[in-house]
Design a protein around this motif. Structure first.
Motif, mmCIF file in Angstrom:
data_model
loop_
_atom_site.group_PDB
_atom_site.id
_atom_site.type_symbol
_atom_site.label_atom_id
_atom_site.label_comp_id
_atom_site.label_asym_id
_atom_site.label_seq_id
_atom_site.Cartn_x
_atom_site.Cartn_y
_atom_site.Cartn_z
ATOM 1 N N GLN A 182 79.313 36.954 -12.402
ATOM 2 C CA GLN A 182 80.471 36.728 -13.252
ATOM 3 C C GLN A 182 80.128 37.042 -14.707
ATOM 4 O O GLN A 182 78.969 36.971 -15.126
ATOM 5 C CB GLN A 182 80.938 35.271 -13.132
ATOM 6 C CG GLN A 182 81.466 34.953 -11.730
ATOM 7 C CD GLN A 182 82.007 33.541 -11.624
ATOM 8 O OE1 GLN A 182 81.361 32.593 -12.034
ATOM 9 N NE2 GLN A 182 83.200 33.403 -11.067
ATOM 10 N N VAL A 183 81.184 37.391 -15.470
ATOM 11 C CA VAL A 183 81.039 37.632 -16.903
ATOM 12 C C VAL A 183 81.268 36.309 -17.621
ATOM 13 O O VAL A 183 82.276 35.630 -17.380
ATOM 14 C CB VAL A 183 82.050 38.687 -17.393
ATOM 15 C CG1 VAL A 183 81.929 38.877 -18.908
ATOM 16 C CG2 VAL A 183 81.836 40.013 -16.672
ATOM 17 N N VAL A 184 80.339 35.940 -18.512
ATOM 18 C CA VAL A 184 80.505 34.716 -19.281
ATOM 19 C C VAL A 184 80.609 35.053 -20.773
ATOM 20 O O VAL A 184 79.972 35.984 -21.269
ATOM 21 C CB VAL A 184 79.344 33.728 -19.045
ATOM 22 C CG1 VAL A 184 79.375 33.201 -17.627
ATOM 23 C CG2 VAL A 184 77.998 34.368 -19.347
ATOM 24 N N VAL A 185 81.440 34.273 -21.469
ATOM 25 C CA VAL A 185 81.665 34.437 -22.913
ATOM 26 C C VAL A 185 81.788 33.047 -23.531
ATOM 27 O O VAL A 185 81.811 32.038 -22.820
ATOM 28 C CB VAL A 185 82.942 35.264 -23.198
ATOM 29 C CG1 VAL A 185 82.790 36.701 -22.709
ATOM 30 C CG2 VAL A 185 84.155 34.599 -22.541
ATOM 31 N N ARG A 186 81.924 32.988 -24.859
ATOM 32 C CA ARG A 186 82.083 31.695 -25.528
ATOM 33 C C ARG A 186 83.468 31.111 -25.236
ATOM 34 O O ARG A 186 84.390 31.826 -24.809
ATOM 35 C CB ARG A 186 81.877 31.851 -27.032
ATOM 36 C CG ARG A 186 82.928 32.679 -27.750
ATOM 37 C CD ARG A 186 82.626 32.731 -29.240
ATOM 38 N NE ARG A 186 83.567 33.616 -29.944
ATOM 39 C CZ ARG A 186 84.730 33.226 -30.444
ATOM 40 N NH1 ARG A 186 85.131 31.963 -30.288
ATOM 41 N NH2 ARG A 186 85.517 34.070 -31.076
ATOM 42 N N LYS A 187 83.636 29.819 -25.512
ATOM 43 C CA LYS A 187 84.875 29.120 -25.159
ATOM 44 C C LYS A 187 86.099 29.703 -25.860
ATOM 45 O O LYS A 187 87.159 29.839 -25.253
ATOM 46 C CB LYS A 187 84.739 27.629 -25.493
ATOM 47 C CG LYS A 187 83.775 26.883 -24.583
ATOM 48 C CD LYS A 187 83.846 25.391 -24.808
ATOM 49 C CE LYS A 187 83.327 25.021 -26.193
ATOM 50 N NZ LYS A 187 83.314 23.542 -26.388
ATOM 51 N N GLY A 188 85.988 30.072 -27.144
ATOM 52 C CA GLY A 188 87.164 30.552 -27.864
ATOM 53 C C GLY A 188 87.275 32.060 -27.930
ATOM 54 O O GLY A 188 87.913 32.598 -28.848
ATOM 55 N N VAL A 191 89.305 37.081 -25.358
ATOM 56 C CA VAL A 191 89.708 37.578 -24.039
ATOM 57 C C VAL A 191 90.640 36.600 -23.331
ATOM 58 O O VAL A 191 91.451 37.001 -22.469
ATOM 59 C CB VAL A 191 88.458 37.861 -23.172
ATOM 60 C CG1 VAL A 191 87.779 36.569 -22.739
ATOM 61 C CG2 VAL A 191 88.827 38.691 -21.945
ATOM 62 N N PHE A 192 90.603 35.312 -23.702
ATOM 63 C CA PHE A 192 91.419 34.336 -22.988
ATOM 64 C C PHE A 192 92.887 34.376 -23.409
ATOM 65 O O PHE A 192 93.712 33.654 -22.843
ATOM 66 C CB PHE A 192 90.827 32.936 -23.176
ATOM 67 C CG PHE A 192 89.475 32.787 -22.552
ATOM 68 C CD1 PHE A 192 89.329 32.849 -21.176
ATOM 69 C CD2 PHE A 192 88.342 32.637 -23.342
ATOM 70 C CE1 PHE A 192 88.077 32.732 -20.592
ATOM 71 C CE2 PHE A 192 87.095 32.513 -22.769
ATOM 72 C CZ PHE A 192 86.957 32.573 -21.391
ATOM 73 N N ALA A 193 93.193 35.242 -24.378
ATOM 74 C CA ALA A 193 94.604 35.474 -24.706
ATOM 75 C C ALA A 193 95.240 36.403 -23.685
ATOM 76 O O ALA A 193 96.460 36.593 -23.691
ATOM 77 C CB ALA A 193 94.723 36.070 -26.109
ATOM 78 N N ARG A 194 94.438 36.972 -22.805
ATOM 79 C CA ARG A 194 94.936 37.906 -21.789
ATOM 80 C C ARG A 194 94.798 37.282 -20.405
ATOM 81 O O ARG A 194 93.968 36.404 -20.175
ATOM 82 C CB ARG A 194 94.146 39.210 -21.864
ATOM 83 C CG ARG A 194 94.163 39.836 -23.262
ATOM 84 C CD ARG A 194 93.208 41.013 -23.339
ATOM 85 N NE ARG A 194 93.499 41.992 -22.294
ATOM 86 C CZ ARG A 194 92.794 43.107 -22.133
ATOM 87 N NH1 ARG A 194 91.783 43.378 -22.936
ATOM 88 N NH2 ARG A 194 93.109 43.950 -21.177
ATOM 89 N N ARG A 272 82.296 30.010 -20.905
ATOM 90 C CA ARG A 272 83.398 30.086 -19.953
ATOM 91 C C ARG A 272 83.308 31.394 -19.176
ATOM 92 O O ARG A 272 82.739 32.381 -19.666
ATOM 93 C CB ARG A 272 84.759 30.021 -20.663
ATOM 94 C CG ARG A 272 85.138 28.652 -21.190
ATOM 95 C CD ARG A 272 86.539 28.658 -21.762
ATOM 96 N NE ARG A 272 87.559 28.948 -20.751
ATOM 97 C CZ ARG A 272 88.855 29.101 -21.014
ATOM 98 N NH1 ARG A 272 89.294 28.986 -22.272
ATOM 99 N NH2 ARG A 272 89.729 29.355 -20.060
ATOM 100 N N VAL A 273 83.897 31.397 -17.998
ATOM 101 C CA VAL A 273 83.928 32.606 -17.178
ATOM 102 C C VAL A 273 85.125 33.450 -17.589
ATOM 103 O O VAL A 273 86.253 32.959 -17.648
ATOM 104 C CB VAL A 273 84.011 32.243 -15.677
ATOM 105 C CG1 VAL A 273 84.157 33.509 -14.825
ATOM 106 C CG2 VAL A 273 82.776 31.448 -15.253
ATOM 107 N N ALA A 274 84.890 34.724 -17.885
ATOM 108 C CA ALA A 274 85.958 35.631 -18.306
ATOM 109 C C ALA A 274 86.876 35.958 -17.130
ATOM 110 O O ALA A 274 86.442 35.948 -15.967
ATOM 111 C CB ALA A 274 85.355 36.915 -18.871
#
Length: 310
Positions: A182-188, A191-194, A272-274
């Motif tokens: 899985q791709v992981v990124v920071r909480k904010g 990408v989470f707007a999509r 978080r997981v993207a």
């Protein structure tokens, strides 16, 4: 006399422990009289044991020389078997004694980062509960690093994957855990707007990647090439999960992690997981031990615990 018609079980019943002890002594002494003396038997008794073994197996095991004896090719094979039986029996006695008195000593482990949350940490906690007198030491690294440690004898057991440069013939391997990546990124992260990402978009991202040659990096680069991404990725390279987590948590960079490791950092609130499903699976994480080096009782019990939990 040929023995080809006999089953392995029937043939094994013809082999006596004293004969295996004699083979080991003959291999060490290369002289029947000295071998007999080391076993505290007479030379005629040793001669009879050897002749009976050769007759039972239908093979000539030693050549008689003017000053001693030399094993035939068949004898060399049986000597290796005899030594393995004696070594294994010694390890069994040691383990039984350890179980009677309670395991003690030290256990040195090494693992890839992806093995830690789902395999290593739970097993370590249970093992410590069962065997509190065993001193535990854990190293974490990529598969090529921990396998090199195992080959040198720096650790007793590895949780990882066999990589190029290491042969299956060297190790006893048991698969334990197979996971998706899985791709992981920071909480904010933006990408989470999509709702959904496309795989080819990942080629424009900045990454924290494992060193070249690692399975997960190779699979990511191959997956991107399949969707037309051929440019060089923008990345920082590190084998450290701590460095990876710190970089991703403090920037808009991304990293790859196995599902269990990604879930671990998500529970901690660090990453978080993207929202993308990758067409990437890694080979199973294995418990790997040397084939020719006997395991200590402490290591045997830990491997058994891993298999039990898996």
């Amino acid at each position: 006399m040929t023995t080809d018609h006999l089953s392995d079980q029937a043939l094994l019943l013809r082999v006596r422990p004293r004969q295996l002890l004699l083979l080991a002594a003959l291999d060490a002494e290369r002289h029947l009289g000295r071998a007999a003396q080391s076993m505290n038997v007479t030379q005629p008794a040793a001669t009879k044991l050897l002749l009976q073994l050769e007759e039972s197996l239908g093979e000539k095991l030693f050549e008689r020389l003017a000053r001693g004896m030399r094993p035939t090719p068949a004898g060399e094979v049986l000597i290796r078997y005899a030594r393995r039986v004696l070594t294994d029996f010694g390890a069994v006695r040691e383990e039984m004694g350890a179980l009677r008195s309670g395991l003690s000593g030290a256990l040195r482990l090494a693992a890839v980062p992806g093995a830690v949350p789902a395999l290593l940490a739970p097993a370590l906690l249970e093992y410590r509960r069962r065997h509190p007198q065993v001193a535990l030491a854990v190293a974490v690294g990529t598969s090529d690093v921990v396998l090199a440690q195992l080959a040198r004898g720096d650790v007793d057991l590895v949780l990882g994957r066999l990589t190029e440069g290491f042969s299956e013939e060297e190790f006893d391997i048991t698969p334990l855990l197979e996971e998706a990546m899985q791709v992981v990124v920071r909480k904010g992260h933006p990408v989470f707007a999509r709702k959904r990402l496309q795989l080819h978009e990942l080629g424009d991202w900045s990454w924290v990647l494992q060193p070249a040659g690692s399975p997960q990096r190779g699979r990511l680069e191959a997956a991107l090439r399949e969707v037309g991404v051929h440019q060089r990725l923008d990345y920082i390279e590190t084998a450290s999960t701590t460095v990876t987590t710190a970089l991703v948590a403090g920037s808009d960079m991304a990293a790859l992690m196995p599902t269990s490791l990604a879930a671990h950092y998500a529970r901690l609130g660090a990453l978080r997981v993207a929202p993308i499903t990758l067409p990437i699976r890694l080979p199973a994480i294995d418990v790997i031990v040397p084939r020719e080096r006997p395991l200590s009782p402490a290591a045997q019990q830990f491997r058994a615990l891993l298999r039990e939990r898996a």
